[in-house]
Write an enzyme that holds these catalytic residues in place. Sequence first.
Site, PDB file in Angstrom:
ATOM      1  N   VAL A  46      37.927   0.582  20.369  1.00 12.86           N
ATOM      2  CA  VAL A  46      37.575  -1.226  20.062  1.00 12.86           C
ATOM      3  C   VAL A  46      36.302  -1.361  21.409  1.00 12.86           C
ATOM      4  CG1 VAL A  46      38.011  -2.869  19.349  1.00 12.86           C
ATOM      5  CG2 VAL A  46      39.348  -1.401  19.374  1.00 12.86           C
ATOM      6  N   CYS A  47      36.170  -1.423  22.554  1.00  8.03           N
ATOM      7  CA  CYS A  47      35.649  -2.205  23.659  1.00  8.03           C
ATOM      8  C   CYS A  47      33.848  -2.218  23.741  1.00  8.03           C
ATOM      9  CB  CYS A  47      35.426  -1.940  25.155  1.00  8.03           C
ATOM     10  SG  CYS A  47      37.819  -2.189  25.458  1.00  8.03           S
ATOM     11  N   PRO A  48      33.275  -0.783  23.180  1.00  6.27           N
ATOM     12  CA  PRO A  48      32.032  -0.270  22.616  1.00  6.27           C
ATOM     13  C   PRO A  48      31.796  -1.688  21.353  1.00  6.27           C
ATOM     14  CG  PRO A  48      33.021   1.508  22.491  1.00  6.27           C
ATOM     15  CD  PRO A  48      34.284   0.736  23.447  1.00  6.27           C
ATOM     16  N   GLU A  50      32.392  -4.419  20.136  1.00  4.74           N
ATOM     17  CA  GLU A  50      32.441  -5.186  20.681  1.00  4.74           C
ATOM     18  C   GLU A  50      31.591  -5.900  21.993  1.00  4.74           C
ATOM     19  OE1 GLU A  50      36.982  -7.301  21.283  1.00  4.74           O
ATOM     20  OE2 GLU A  50      36.287  -5.938  22.739  1.00  4.74           O
ATOM     21  N   LEU A  51      31.007  -5.042  22.579  1.00  5.33           N
ATOM     22  CA  LEU A  51      29.981  -4.726  23.584  1.00  5.33           C
ATOM     23  C   LEU A  51      28.438  -4.788  22.861  1.00  5.33           C
ATOM     24  CD1 LEU A  51      31.254  -3.871  26.999  1.00  5.33           C
ATOM     25  CD2 LEU A  51      31.618  -6.234  25.986  1.00  5.33           C
TER      26      LEU A  51
END
Length: 187
Positions: A46-48, A50-51
């Site tokens: 999920v992190c990439p 969002e970033l």
Amino acid sequence: MSLIGTEVKPFKAHAYHNGEFIEVTEANFKGKWSVVCFYPADFTFVCPTELEDLQNQYATLKELGVEVYSVSTDTHFTHKAWHDHSEAISKIEYIMIGDPSQKLSRNFEVLNEEEGLADRGTFIIDPDGIIQAVEINAGGIGRDANTVVSKIKAAQYVRNNPGEVCPAKWEEGAATLKPSLDLVGKI
């Protein structure tokens, strides 16, 4: 206790930014608006997304006088490696802070002690270094950078227009409210 209205606590951390390693402290959050976006870890799922979404709004945020900082408990070296190897992360132009000591994550009260990772926390900080907005999401729930832009605009409006507040779904140029006895029970 809520962090809203509190000053960012002192810290010193290393970060990766545009091909260089830099040092970041609480002083970086003064003199301009800041968005600090905590996330669990590099090289995840999920992190990439969002970033990358935050990067897609970065030019708009810069136009609003905002600097963006992403933070995880990874090192600044890991941020560089992720930046070098991920198509989504290679686009990032904002500052990526490493927090292996977990001090910053603790300061912002987003550290999941059991996992040693930061929760998904977004903080809007005013030019005085005071936290104006906080959003914390569970690990599987990604954030939308459009919401951050909307909240920044509202926070800036309220700061620049004392005595006025922004209602739900407020957009730039729309009507605001002036709290008074006359409004009680009429909204």
